[in-house]
Design an enzyme around this catalytic site. Structure first.
Site, PDB file in Angstrom:
ATOM      1  N   GLY A  44       0.844  -1.182   0.000  1.00  0.00           N
ATOM      2  CA  GLY A  44       0.000   0.000   0.000  1.00  0.00           C
ATOM      3  C   GLY A  44       0.883   1.237   0.000  1.00  0.00           C
ATOM      4  O   GLY A  44       2.039   1.175   0.420  1.00  0.00           O
ATOM      5  N   GLN A  88       3.384   9.865   0.725  1.00  0.00           N
ATOM      6  CA  GLN A  88       4.636   9.115   0.842  1.00  0.00           C
ATOM      7  C   GLN A  88       5.562   9.353  -0.345  1.00  0.00           C
ATOM      8  O   GLN A  88       6.742   9.034  -0.280  1.00  0.00           O
ATOM      9  CB  GLN A  88       4.364   7.621   1.004  1.00  0.00           C
ATOM     10  CG  GLN A  88       3.779   7.276   2.357  1.00  0.00           C
ATOM     11  CD  GLN A  88       3.604   5.790   2.503  1.00  0.00           C
ATOM     12  OE1 GLN A  88       2.581   5.237   2.105  1.00  0.00           O
ATOM     13  NE2 GLN A  88       4.620   5.137   3.065  1.00  0.00           N
ATOM     14  N   CYS A  97       6.362  -0.002   7.491  1.00  0.00           N
ATOM     15  CA  CYS A  97       5.977   1.127   6.651  1.00  0.00           C
ATOM     16  C   CYS A  97       7.135   1.488   5.739  1.00  0.00           C
ATOM     17  O   CYS A  97       8.290   1.539   6.186  1.00  0.00           O
ATOM     18  CB  CYS A  97       5.612   2.315   7.540  1.00  0.00           C
ATOM     19  SG  CYS A  97       5.126   3.794   6.630  1.00  0.00           S
ATOM     20  N   LEU A  98       6.831   1.754   4.480  1.00  0.00           N
ATOM     21  CA  LEU A  98       7.871   2.151   3.535  1.00  0.00           C
ATOM     22  C   LEU A  98       8.522   3.474   3.933  1.00  0.00           C
ATOM     23  O   LEU A  98       9.647   3.751   3.522  1.00  0.00           O
ATOM     24  CB  LEU A  98       7.293   2.253   2.120  1.00  0.00           C
ATOM     25  CG  LEU A  98       6.736   0.949   1.554  1.00  0.00           C
ATOM     26  CD1 LEU A  98       6.075   1.202   0.199  1.00  0.00           C
ATOM     27  CD2 LEU A  98       7.828  -0.105   1.442  1.00  0.00           C
ATOM     28  N   HIS A 109      -3.955   1.741   7.736  1.00  0.00           N
ATOM     29  CA  HIS A 109      -2.598   2.286   7.683  1.00  0.00           C
ATOM     30  C   HIS A 109      -2.513   3.434   6.670  1.00  0.00           C
ATOM     31  O   HIS A 109      -1.976   4.509   6.966  1.00  0.00           O
ATOM     32  CB  HIS A 109      -1.635   1.150   7.311  1.00  0.00           C
ATOM     33  CG  HIS A 109      -0.207   1.535   7.228  1.00  0.00           C
ATOM     34  ND1 HIS A 109       0.719   1.168   8.185  1.00  0.00           N
ATOM     35  CD2 HIS A 109       0.488   2.221   6.291  1.00  0.00           C
ATOM     36  CE1 HIS A 109       1.913   1.615   7.829  1.00  0.00           C
ATOM     37  NE2 HIS A 109       1.795   2.271   6.683  1.00  0.00           N
ATOM     38  N   GLU A 110      -3.062   3.200   5.470  1.00  0.00           N
ATOM     39  CA  GLU A 110      -2.971   4.228   4.421  1.00  0.00           C
ATOM     40  C   GLU A 110      -3.847   5.432   4.737  1.00  0.00           C
ATOM     41  O   GLU A 110      -3.455   6.577   4.476  1.00  0.00           O
ATOM     42  CB  GLU A 110      -3.315   3.629   3.053  1.00  0.00           C
ATOM     43  CG  GLU A 110      -2.424   2.474   2.618  1.00  0.00           C
ATOM     44  CD  GLU A 110      -0.931   2.728   2.737  1.00  0.00           C
ATOM     45  OE1 GLU A 110      -0.480   3.894   2.596  1.00  0.00           O
ATOM     46  OE2 GLU A 110      -0.187   1.751   2.975  1.00  0.00           O
ATOM     47  N   HIS A 141      -1.981   7.602   7.038  1.00  0.00           N
ATOM     48  CA  HIS A 141      -1.004   8.447   6.334  1.00  0.00           C
ATOM     49  C   HIS A 141      -1.659   9.736   5.850  1.00  0.00           C
ATOM     50  O   HIS A 141      -1.092  10.825   6.003  1.00  0.00           O
ATOM     51  CB  HIS A 141      -0.417   7.714   5.117  1.00  0.00           C
ATOM     52  CG  HIS A 141       0.783   6.906   5.412  1.00  0.00           C
ATOM     53  ND1 HIS A 141       1.956   7.437   5.902  1.00  0.00           N
ATOM     54  CD2 HIS A 141       1.013   5.574   5.265  1.00  0.00           C
ATOM     55  CE1 HIS A 141       2.849   6.476   6.053  1.00  0.00           C
ATOM     56  NE2 HIS A 141       2.300   5.334   5.676  1.00  0.00           N
TER      57      HIS A 141
END
Length: 180
Positions: A50, A55, A101-102, A143-144, A147
């Site tokens: 995701g 990001q 997380c990226l 999660h997204e 963000h």
């Protein structure tokens, strides 16, 4: 996951764009379609499941995903201007799993989240849609959306655990590359 181009660089914890709420999308045009294409490319290049627009430095309420639900069926899509809906507290079951997380590369921490989630939003053309998720997909939707609200998963951790994760991230980030 599908192979793709390299996409745009992923922003890391500390970058201001990750720590403030994103703006709603108001234009459904070629720029939005290009953004979504770049988001998928960036997500796949980083081996993610995701990715939120902020990001990659774009403060708009858009995220993409490609991950399995609790039946291991992969679901792929994009949600523009998402609104997250979680089960009522009395009907909520928490699933406690390691989350990463990226934008905090190399780090994971145990985090309890509801095992079901629903997101209402629109697609890249403005058509309303609803995504219902279980398992990893439910976690991804939460999660997204976090963000897009300016929150990283580490912000949901107890203070001491958050500091441990950040310290480990900084140590790894600052470690000189080893020569082979």
């Amino acid at each position: 996951m599908e192979p793709s181009g390299e996409g745009r660089p992923i922003r890391h914890v500390g970058d201001p764009v990750l720590h403030r709420p994103c703006e709603p999308v108001t234009r459904f045009d070629e720029d939005l379609a290009t953004l979504v294409h770049d988001m998928f490319a960036s997500m796949y290049a980083a081996d993610g499941v995701g990715l939120a627009a902020n990001q990659i430095g774009v403060p708009l309420r858009v995220f993409v995903y490609d991950c399995p639900d609790e039946t291991e069926e992969y679901r792929k899509g994009v949600v523009v201007n998402p609104v997250l809906v979680l089960p009522e507290a009395a009907a909520r079951t928490l699933a406690d799993y390691d989350e990463g997380c990226l934008s905090v590369p190399g780090q994971r921490a145990s985090l309890a989240r509801p095992d079901r989630a629903v997101v209402h939003g629109v697609d890249v053309t403005g058509v309303p849609l609803t995504v219902e998720g279980t398992g990893l997909l439910a976690r991804c939707l939460q999660h997204e959306t976090d963000h897009l609200d300016g929150r990283l998963y580490i912000d949901r951790l107890p203070a001491e655990r958050r500091e441990e994760v950040l310290h480990a991230y900084e140590e790894e980030r600052d470690r000189p590359a080893t020569e082979e």
